[in-house]
Design a protein around this motif. Structure first.
Motif, PDB file in Angstrom:
ATOM      1  N   LEU A  30       4.162  -1.129 -11.831  1.00  0.00           N
ATOM      2  CA  LEU A  30       2.754  -0.959 -10.868  1.00  0.00           C
ATOM      3  C   LEU A  30       1.941  -1.602 -10.766  1.00  0.00           C
ATOM      4  O   LEU A  30       0.617  -2.140 -10.537  1.00  0.00           O
ATOM      5  CB  LEU A  30       2.805   0.109 -11.063  1.00  0.00           C
ATOM      6  CG  LEU A  30       3.096   1.636 -10.841  1.00  0.00           C
ATOM      7  CD1 LEU A  30       2.965   3.226 -11.209  1.00  0.00           C
ATOM      8  CD2 LEU A  30       3.061   1.396  -9.116  1.00  0.00           C
ATOM      9  N   LEU A  77      -9.306  -5.053  -9.694  1.00  0.00           N
ATOM     10  CA  LEU A  77      -8.721  -5.025  -8.331  1.00  0.00           C
ATOM     11  C   LEU A  77      -9.580  -3.763  -7.662  1.00  0.00           C
ATOM     12  O   LEU A  77      -9.960  -3.697  -6.508  1.00  0.00           O
ATOM     13  CB  LEU A  77      -7.533  -4.094  -8.359  1.00  0.00           C
ATOM     14  CG  LEU A  77      -6.696  -3.484  -7.274  1.00  0.00           C
ATOM     15  CD1 LEU A  77      -7.167  -4.778  -6.339  1.00  0.00           C
ATOM     16  CD2 LEU A  77      -5.421  -3.344  -7.704  1.00  0.00           C
ATOM     17  N   SER A 122      -0.207  -4.460  -8.233  1.00  0.00           N
ATOM     18  CA  SER A 122      -1.756  -4.117  -8.385  1.00  0.00           C
ATOM     19  C   SER A 122      -1.536  -5.366  -8.025  1.00  0.00           C
ATOM     20  O   SER A 122      -2.663  -5.923  -7.630  1.00  0.00           O
ATOM     21  CB  SER A 122      -2.109  -3.894  -9.576  1.00  0.00           C
ATOM     22  OG  SER A 122      -2.014  -2.202 -10.075  1.00  0.00           O
ATOM     23  N   HIS A 146      -3.844  -7.016  -4.796  1.00  0.00           N
ATOM     24  CA  HIS A 146      -5.278  -8.175  -5.386  1.00  0.00           C
ATOM     25  C   HIS A 146      -4.611  -9.409  -4.525  1.00  0.00           C
ATOM     26  O   HIS A 146      -5.346 -10.180  -3.764  1.00  0.00           O
ATOM     27  CB  HIS A 146      -4.990  -8.305  -6.770  1.00  0.00           C
ATOM     28  CG  HIS A 146      -7.054  -9.056  -7.103  1.00  0.00           C
ATOM     29  ND1 HIS A 146      -7.121  -8.696  -8.683  1.00  0.00           N
ATOM     30  CD2 HIS A 146      -7.659  -9.142  -6.615  1.00  0.00           C
ATOM     31  CE1 HIS A 146      -8.592  -8.816  -8.658  1.00  0.00           C
ATOM     32  NE2 HIS A 146      -8.578  -9.344  -7.525  1.00  0.00           N
ATOM     33  N   VAL A 194       3.094   1.274  -3.462  1.00  0.00           N
ATOM     34  CA  VAL A 194       2.636   2.204  -4.766  1.00  0.00           C
ATOM     35  C   VAL A 194       1.210   3.270  -4.065  1.00  0.00           C
ATOM     36  O   VAL A 194       1.406   4.642  -5.390  1.00  0.00           O
ATOM     37  CB  VAL A 194       0.636   1.376  -4.702  1.00  0.00           C
ATOM     38  CG1 VAL A 194      -0.027   1.762  -6.222  1.00  0.00           C
ATOM     39  CG2 VAL A 194       1.374   0.085  -5.207  1.00  0.00           C
ATOM     40  N   SER A 231       0.414  -1.652  -0.125  1.00  0.00           N
ATOM     41  CA  SER A 231      -0.294  -0.123  -0.198  1.00  0.00           C
ATOM     42  C   SER A 231       1.186   1.276   0.217  1.00  0.00           C
ATOM     43  O   SER A 231       0.456   1.929  -0.793  1.00  0.00           O
ATOM     44  CB  SER A 231      -1.047   0.158   1.477  1.00  0.00           C
ATOM     45  OG  SER A 231      -1.940   1.140   1.361  1.00  0.00           O
ATOM     46  N   THR A 233      -4.873   2.860  -1.699  1.00  0.00           N
ATOM     47  CA  THR A 233      -4.150   1.590  -3.466  1.00  0.00           C
ATOM     48  C   THR A 233      -5.622   1.786  -3.674  1.00  0.00           C
ATOM     49  O   THR A 233      -5.273   2.317  -5.208  1.00  0.00           O
ATOM     50  CB  THR A 233      -4.608   0.387  -2.852  1.00  0.00           C
ATOM     51  OG1 THR A 233      -3.746  -0.298  -1.767  1.00  0.00           O
ATOM     52  CG2 THR A 233      -4.902  -0.783  -3.740  1.00  0.00           C
ATOM     53  N   LEU A 267      -4.733   4.134  -7.596  1.00  0.00           N
ATOM     54  CA  LEU A 267      -4.514   3.769  -8.918  1.00  0.00           C
ATOM     55  C   LEU A 267      -5.296   4.433  -9.463  1.00  0.00           C
ATOM     56  O   LEU A 267      -5.422   5.533 -10.366  1.00  0.00           O
ATOM     57  CB  LEU A 267      -5.619   2.708  -8.591  1.00  0.00           C
ATOM     58  CG  LEU A 267      -5.280   0.881  -7.824  1.00  0.00           C
ATOM     59  CD1 LEU A 267      -5.953   0.268  -7.951  1.00  0.00           C
ATOM     60  CD2 LEU A 267      -3.634   0.985  -9.092  1.00  0.00           C
ATOM     61  N   ASP A 278      -7.754  -0.989 -13.529  1.00  0.00           N
ATOM     62  CA  ASP A 278      -7.352  -2.820 -12.831  1.00  0.00           C
ATOM     63  C   ASP A 278      -8.795  -2.710 -12.535  1.00  0.00           C
ATOM     64  O   ASP A 278      -9.283  -2.429 -11.350  1.00  0.00           O
ATOM     65  CB  ASP A 278      -6.157  -2.582 -12.070  1.00  0.00           C
ATOM     66  CG  ASP A 278      -6.332  -4.538 -11.755  1.00  0.00           C
ATOM     67  OD1 ASP A 278      -7.103  -4.899 -11.884  1.00  0.00           O
ATOM     68  OD2 ASP A 278      -5.497  -4.911 -11.617  1.00  0.00           O
ATOM     69  N   ILE A 318      -4.128   4.038 -12.883  1.00  0.00           N
ATOM     70  CA  ILE A 318      -4.367   2.432 -13.788  1.00  0.00           C
ATOM     71  C   ILE A 318      -5.864   2.352 -13.718  1.00  0.00           C
ATOM     72  O   ILE A 318      -6.562   2.496 -13.074  1.00  0.00           O
ATOM     73  CB  ILE A 318      -3.486   2.315 -12.312  1.00  0.00           C
ATOM     74  CG1 ILE A 318      -1.924   2.841 -12.619  1.00  0.00           C
ATOM     75  CG2 ILE A 318      -3.295   0.885 -12.835  1.00  0.00           C
ATOM     76  CD1 ILE A 318      -1.039   2.542 -11.336  1.00  0.00           C
TER      77      ILE A 318
END
Length: 127
Positions: free
Chosen positions: A76, A112, A80, A84, A62, A59, A98, A102, A109, A107
């Motif tokens: 990254l 996630l 991720s 996850h 990121v 955490s 997190t 993101l 995702d 990002i």
């Protein structure tokens, strides 16, 4: 001073363990000092060590890259994936950091983010 510290960290980062790398990037993020060369070295050194990071390190790392607005796509993406895999252990702080990170780094995702949303909703009584 920060340039000297970054240069020293660059020389030593190959000897750092996963937590040292996470703590280093976090410290530079707290200071708002984005040294692209150092961050590239940290992300390269961290890739083979990602399995050793605990949930706080994932955490915080990121978050640190996001706070410095530094994207490092392969790194990254690996972070991720690590998030996850560890999401069941994340507390509210790790979940929010997190998710924010993101979003800040743009990002996408979806699996996630869906998992973070589900985890946060299931923990609502704890808050």
């Amino acid at each position: 001073l920060l340039e000297s510290i970054a240069a020293s960290a660059m020389l030593r980062c190959r000897q750092f363990n996963a937590q040292h790398l996470s703590n280093t990037v976090w410290a530079f993020a707290i200071l708002g000092y984005a040294d692209e060369t150092l961050l590239a070295a940290i992300s390269a050194q961290s890739l083979p060590l990602i399995g050793e990071l605990d949930i706080q390190n994932i955490s915080n790392t990121v978050w640190s890259f996001a706070a410095l607005a530094m994207g490092a796509a392969p790194f990254l993406a690996a972070m991720s994936a690590a998030a996850h895999r560890s999401l069941a252990e994340f507390g509210p702080q790790e979940l929010s950091n997190t998710a924010w990170s993101l979003a800040r780094l743009a990002i996408v995702d979806e699996p996630l983010m869906y998992a973070i949303s589900s985890a946060a909703l299931s923990r609502m009584p704890e808050l």
